[in-house]
Design an enzyme around this catalytic site. Structure first.
Site, PDB file in Angstrom:
ATOM      1  N   ARG A 322      29.156  40.875  43.349  1.00  0.00           N
ATOM      2  CA  ARG A 322      30.340  41.351  42.630  1.00  0.00           C
ATOM      3  C   ARG A 322      29.965  42.048  41.322  1.00  0.00           C
ATOM      4  O   ARG A 322      30.666  42.943  40.862  1.00  0.00           O
ATOM      5  CB  ARG A 322      31.343  40.215  42.384  1.00  0.00           C
ATOM      6  N   GLU A 727      41.914  37.029  37.268  1.00  0.00           N
ATOM      7  CA  GLU A 727      40.639  37.427  36.680  1.00  0.00           C
ATOM      8  C   GLU A 727      40.652  38.728  35.875  1.00  0.00           C
ATOM      9  O   GLU A 727      40.024  38.800  34.823  1.00  0.00           O
ATOM     10  CB  GLU A 727      39.582  37.552  37.794  1.00  0.00           C
TER      11      GLU A 727
END
Ligand SMILES: Cc1cc2nc3c(=O)[nH]c(=O)nc-3n(C[C@H](O)[C@H](O)[C@H](O)COP(=O)(O)OP(=O)(O)OC[C@H]3O[C@@H](n4cnc5c(N)ncnc54)[C@H](O)[C@@H]3O)c2cc1C
Ligand code: FES
Ligand code: FES
Lengths: 781, 483
Positions: A322, A727
């Site tokens: 990620r 997030e």
């Protein structure tokens, strides 16, 4: 300018999109919300504590637990040999022990487990174990692991285009910097309470974001079937990713003792232990070389992202992936090579934390932007804009992992924000201030965010729900997601209430239980409301259609004509209160219970080539922050932040704004005052709030103007066209770090960025010294 | 001789005996009392999840204080009143506002925050005239970012309410005799005692009778020995409610050893603004409501905040043994790391801080990672006694730079007798390397401590009044850092 309280956009009339308070708010404020440690304790409850390694890496030569056994209140002491099944709590790689066998691989690793009549007795006894070690070489830092070639998996390379374009670029910018990790510091520490049930069954209250994984790991450890183990969770006192893989250890310990003794057992880690033995955000070291044209547009970029994964695999592969997925942030990287090293060290195994590697990748590229601007003497915002993704079809619209960016709105958000926050004139004022003040320096920066939504491991993108409608018209709602404060249950209740045209008071939100919804994924990757919202909607809709049939039959009209609204149902001439229809449906022998399911469409990813569409869509946002720092002491203060964040069509603007603010402040904490300090032996010396400082009330910017982006709407068919929110806004905190970078450079005159994270006063002084070194000796203060 | 503590919980009297005297209030609440609303987030006084309100007679009324139940020993409640989140019901205005403003997310910090807010609304200690951020600095919230909570604070006016009934009840609980609690740990057979003298003379006697007993004032240090290090304290001498006198005279300020930070704040601010600001930054509201200035000195910590400042101000410490007293300059109390000039049977009785002369230059600065509620990496106290432009005498002391709070002799020498100039301050800054070889720890490296300490002197040139007419005495720092 007055400090602005978070403002809620006007309430819309529908239940979804309304700023409804958190489903548990009244319980929270009155102290009546029950967390795992608050549930009434059974009389014969045992309390647990681990005996832990005092070395980072060693062979265990001998273990003498006689003093532990003899200590007051001790009922049992267990080692790895007592585990009937698999000695493992790893999410997939099988390399996290519950209790160490013949080797310890981080300082603080559990070696034995004490069960006693009180928590104090267990904790005191756990200090009495006599362990003989044969020390082995321990790698604590990335540098040590690099020198030793210690990895958790092969380094990954993500590339596109021709990075040799670097050679011919008119301007070259290179640098390196470190960013620290972060402890989750959820206010409620890790906890599990295991109660043995008949026939080898086990019930566990666990503070976990991932009940299914805890269930499966406990079943394996006890050598029973998953069906024998039930995990239950009403709410967590915060999670932030720290309760995704980490709770399994405590649940397994509690279950082991409960299985061995037949007595219920509770493991409640105290704060120090929680911080010492649970994983954290990964530290990263970044090295970059960028080739740019005179406007600062990237022609080619080579970047190394090295992370400290700690002693085991945990989720580090996906986390580091990620980081690569977000090393572009909002910028088109035409010719790029990203190399990702995942270092294995003898420190606690790092794990998921809000953003999941994304923040580290994004900070890296934002640093590159700042550094380019400093080298070229340009406004960093101009450099950022010059590198933005272009519109679809522009040839600048595909990520370095081959996913087309079709929903790019960062440019529009940045434009809105730039105007609203008066960026240019404030930047000019900052320059004037810095020329005049002998030792205080200001900095200002505007940074954007683009964050991909979905689990990058495709199969995890599934969710289930269970909806019951009782004959009195009340609704019992259950889904596989977990509530950690993010308001998931509130949003899912809103969605469900909306299907039936009911008020929220008719919806009973219940504990997450693995015996109600099986095989769930972690509530993580910001996907909780997206997935569980759809799953609950599907379940509720199934029941609504059945009710509509009943109604239609009575009214003699087609079922599509049944309207559920305001607690009533209308069809043709018939207008019934919802409970009345439910009673009729029951009498007509209609099934009023349904499971709902959802699997995210469209996504696919091939890890071998690092290409595909790992995300359903992107979330966007931007923040501009202004700071002032004292060049004598390195202290700083955030004077003002303005931010705009895109949550699509908000399911609940109040909850979304709360997520945005909390995430932003947490992101600033990561990059400024939150410092994890390990000594040379691998001991974490900042393991409590006395030494590990998360932001407190006065760390909030003096002025904080927040807005949910008015233009927001999800192009993808997400539930009510909303976007995930957990997030993405965390990375708005990068604006503060970038503003500090500006202030430091302004103080030293250096044409490069020298600041590292977290920007503690000490690191700011270091960056100033480094900048002065670059810029040559300096006059005056 | 009595053997039970008595306190009021929601107006009802609790009488407790036969318990471990180092049981914390939090353990009692979550255990025997079954009040699960109060949470444990750290068990060391730093997060505020365990915040409760303790009421004491103060003049004609009751003064409530927010304290951390996790490091508050249960017997310290003797004679006081207690309110927990359960006491508020659920419809208290701060509770309604917290709901309406979305002030809770995970909710775990919330009961503690609600108690701090309720305390503020009741005009509790340390909240009047304080910035809401200051009231809440000891309540960590990891979820919200604090905006809605601060807004809830601002929405609620401060209205101290008279409660004559509670006053009467508390008067009844006053002790005229010593309290002694005895308890034997059934698991280990170890006997424990808690002694609470009823006045200072009684304390002096008790101290002679039990010189080994551990003195406890506010327990913001000692509490952690128990919750964190699992230490067993066989005998405790609790002085928390004694020696609370504050005497302000033109000569200076005399503080009884039991005066808490919260009460010392205003008079110390009147000695010098910097001293007030230093006290404001010690711990947070809950810690300042429990911790005593005298204990901050007595414990001899190298990173205690008041000693460097008070040494610079030439404070005098008075110790007492029986009826004998001796006074010594504060700096000579600190002998070496972990060792102080205190003899068997002695205790700290008071500290006297001389009022600075109008022409003195004074600067007291604390350096931390987090601005509020953090322990100093470096703490500086500086007093320059001026004769015109010349420094007649310099007193410069630091915390965090050595094993004790310590004067910087070489740096002082570099300043003394010289005109105050950028050069003399630079010389003093450089001389610090002769005075100190600081430690490296998680709060800062040795090099940082030395550099930052020197920089405080360098910065002083720009800060002092009228420096080249460029800056006011309190430059932009005030606006920048102190809200
Ligand atoms: C969250 C938190 C934050 C803190 N922040 C700071 C800070 O910013 N700056 C700072 O300086 N400190 C800080 N402290 C430390 C602590 O608050 C202080 O040291 C405080 O002054 C101790 O006071 P007390 O009354 O609680 O002492 P206690 O814990 O009761 O006693 C401390 C010691 O002093 C001894 N003692 C107390 N009174 C006497 C007396 N009259 N005569 C002889 N010996 C005596 C005791 O025996 C004991 O050894 C913090 C503590 C906590 C928990
Ligand atoms: S539990 Fe953290 S301050 Fe008491
Ligand atoms: S609401 Fe979660 S810590 Fe404050």
């Amino acid at each position: 300018m007055a400090d602005s309280a978070p403002v809620s956009p006007p309430a819309s009339s529908t239940r979804v999109n309304a700023p409804i308070p958190h489903e548990s708010a009244k319980l929270h404020v009155s102290g009546r919300a029950l967390y795992a440690d608050d549930v009434a304790e059974p009389r014969n409850l045992l309390h647990l504590a681990f005996g832990k390694s005092t070395l980072a890496h060693a062979k265990i030569k001998s273990v003498d637990l006689s003093a532990v056994r003899a200590a007051p209140g001790v009922v049992g002491v267990y080692t790895a040999a007592d585990i009937p099944g698999a000695n493992n709590v790893a999410p997939f790689a099988g390399d996290d022990r519950i209790l160490a066998e013949d080797e310890v691989i981080f300082l603080g690793q559990p070696i034995f487990l004490v069960a006693a009549e009180s928590a104090t007795a267990a904790r005191k006894a756990a200090l009495l174990g006599k362990i003989e070690y044969e020390p082995l070489p321990a790698y604590v830092t990335i540098a040590e692991a690099r020198a030793a070639g210690s990895f958790i998996e092969a380094s990954q390379i993500m590339r596109r285009g021709d990075v040799s374009r670097l050679e011919s670029a008119p301007r070259r910018v290179s640098g390196r910097f470190e960013m620290g990790g972060q402890d989750h510091f959820y206010l409620e520490g890790q906890i599990a309470v295991a109660t043995p049930m008949e026939q080898g069954g086990m019930h566990i209250l666990s503070s976990t974001q991932h009940p299914s994984e805890v269930q499966h790991l406990v079943a394996h450890a006890l050598h029973v079937n998953s069906a024998d183990v039930v995990i239950e969770l009403r709410r967590m006192g915060g999670g932030f990713g720290g309760k995704e893989t980490q709770p399994a250890l405590f649940a397994a310990a509690a279950a082991l003792v409960a299985a061995k003794t037949g007595r219920p057992a509770k493991y409640r880690a105290d704060r120090d232990e929680d911080m010492e033995i649970t994983g954290k955000r990964h530290e990263f070291e970044i090295a970059y070389e960028a080739g740019v044209d005179e406007t600062g547009r990237l022609l080619a970029l080579k970047m190394d992202l090295a992370s400290r994964c700690g002693c085991s695999t945990d989720l580090s592969p996906a986390i580091n992936d990620r980081a690569l997925f977000h090393a572009d942030n909002c910028y088109f990287l035409e010719n790029v090579e990203l190399i990702s090293h995942r270092f294995k060290t003898h420190t606690v195994s790092n794990t998921a934390f809000r953003g999941f590697g994304g923040p580290q990748g994004m900070l890296a590229i934002e640093r590159v932007m700042d550094d380019i601007a400093l080298h070229l003497g340009l406004d960093p915002l101009a450099v950022r804009k010059a590198n933005f993704y272009g519109p679809p079809g522009s040839g600048r619209d595909v990520t370095q992992y081959q996913m087309p960016v079709t929903d790019f709105v960062a440019d529009r958000i940045v434009e809105d924000l730039r105007r609203r926050a008066d960026y240019e004139s404030r930047r000019a004022a900052v320059e004037v201030f810095n020329r005049e003040h002998p030792y205080l320096k200001r900095g200002i920066s505007l940074t954007p965010v683009k964050f991909g939504i979905s689990f990058t491991t495709t199969h995890l993108n599934q969710a289930g729900a269970l909806v019951h409608v009782y004959a009195d018209g009340s609704v019992h709602l259950n889904h596989g997601g977990t509530e950690m404060g993010q308001g998931l249950n509130t949003k899912v209740a809103q969605i469900t209430a909306d299907v039936f045209g009911l008020g929220l008071e008719s919806i009973r939100v219940t504990s997450t239980r693995t015996d109600k919804v099986p095989n769930t994924s972690a509530t993580a990757a910001s996907s909780g409301a997206d997935m569980n919202g759809w799953a609950a909607w599907n379940g509720a809709e199934t029941i609504r259609l059945r009710l509509a049939e009943v109604m239609a039959k009575k009214a003699g009209v087609p079922p599509e004509e049944a309207v559920f609204e305001g607690g009533r149902v209308r069809a043709g001439d018939l207008d019934l209160p919802f409970p009345e229809l439910c009673r009729l449906a029951y009498l007509a022998r209609t099934q009023l219970s349904a499971a709902g399911f959802y699997a995210t469409p469209k996504i696919h990813y091939d890890r071998a080539t690092h290409s595909g569409r790992p995300f359903l869509y992107f979330c966007y946002g931007a923040a501009v922050s202004e700071v002032v720092l004292d060049t004598f002491t390195g202290e700083f203060k955030t004077l003002r932040t303005d931010l705009i964040h895109d949550v699509g069509r908000s399911l609940n603007p109040a909850i979304d704004l709360g997520q945005v603010e909390g995430a932003f402040v947490q992101g600033v904490g990561w990059l400024t005052i939150e410092e994890l300090v390990y000594d040379a032996k691998g001991r974490l010396t900042t393991h409590a709030p006395s030494t590990y400082k998360i932001p407190c009330a006065s760390d909030r910017p003096e002025i904080l103007n927040m807005e949910l982006w008015r233009g927001g709407e999800n192009r993808e068919p997400t539930i009510h066209r909303s976007k995930a929110v957990g997030e993405p806004p965390f990375m708005l905190g990068i604006s503060v770090f970038s503003a500090l970078t500006h202030a430091v450079a302004s103080a030293t005159g250096a044409a490069c960025a020298t600041l590292e994270a977290p920007a503690t006063p000490e690191r700011i002084l270091k960056a100033l010294a480094a900048g002065r070194g670059e810029a040559g000796p300096r006059e005056g203060a | 001789m009595s053997d039970a503590i008595r306190f009021l919980l929601d107006g009802r009297m609790e009488r407790l005996s036969g318990f471990d005297p180092t049981l914390t209030l939090l353990e009692w609440l979550r255990g025997p009392a079954g009040r699960m609303g109060t949470k444990e987030g750290c068990a060391e006084g730093d997060c505020g999840a365990c915040t409760v309100l303790v009421g004491e007679l103060e003049g004609e009324g009751v003064l409530w204080r927010a304290v951390n139940a996790c490091i508050y020993f249960l017997p310290m409640l003797d004679g006081k009143a207690l309110m927990t989140v359960e006491s508020l019901g659920g419809e208290h205005p701060v509770q309604r506002d917290m709901v309406e403003l979305h002030g809770s997310q995970c909710g775990f910090c919330t009961p503690g925050i609600v108690m701090s807010l309720a305390g503020r609304a009741m005009g509790a200690a340390g909240t009047q005239e304080a910035d809401p951020r200051d009231v809440l600095a000891g309540n960590l919230c990891r979820c919200t970012g604090y905006g809605p909570i601060l807004e809830a604070a601002r929405r609620n006016p401060q209205k101290p309410a008279a409660d004559p009934e509670l006053v009467a009840q508390l008067r009844e609980l006053r002790r005229k005799e010593r309290l002694t609690l005895a308890w034997t740990d059934p698991a280990t057979g170890v006997a424990r005692r808690w002694i609470k003298p009823h006045d200072v003379a009684d304390l002096a006697r008790a101290r002679l009778e039990s010189p080994e007993a551990r003195i406890v004032a506010g327990a913001t240090d000692v509490g952690l020995w128990v919750t964190k290090r699992h230490r067993v304290l066989p005998e405790i001498l609790h002085i928390g409610d004694l020696m609370r006198e504050i005497e302000e005279t033109p000569e200076g300020l005399k503080l009884g050893a039991g005066v808490r930070y919260a009460e010392a704040h205003a008079p110390m601010k009147r000695i010098h603004a910097d001293l007030g600001e230093l006290v404001r930054r010690i711990g947070a509201t809950q810690v300042r409501n429990s911790g005593a200035v005298g204990a901050n000195i007595a414990n001899g910590s190298p990173i205690g905040d008041t000693p460097p400042a008070l040494i610079a101000l030439d404070a005098v410490l008075t110790l007492r043994r029986g009826d004998e007293r001796r006074s010594l300059p504060l700096e000579s109390y600190f002998l070496e790391y972990g060792k102080q000039d205190i003899r068997s049977g002695e205790f700290v009785e008071s500290v006297f801080i001389p009022r600075p002369a109008p022409e003195d230059f004074i600067r007291i600065v604390k350096l931390t990672k987090r601005f509020d509620s953090d322990i100093s990496a470096v703490c500086m106290g500086l007093r320059l006694r001026m004769e015109g432009e010349r420094v007649a005498s310099a007193r410069l002391a630091f915390g965090g730079m050595a094993g004790t709070p310590k004067r910087a002799a070489a740096a002082e020498a570099a300043l003394t007798g010289k005109p105050l100039s950028q050069d003399s301050l630079e010389a003093a800054a450089q001389a610090l390397a002769q005075d100190f070889a600081p430690l490296t720890d998680m709060r800062g490296s040795s090099a940082y401590r030395l550099e930052a300490a020197g920089n405080l002197l360098r910065r002083f040139w720009f800060e002092r009044a009228g420096a080249g007419g460029v800056l006011p005495q309190k430059p932009l720092m005030e606006g920048a850092f102190h809200g």
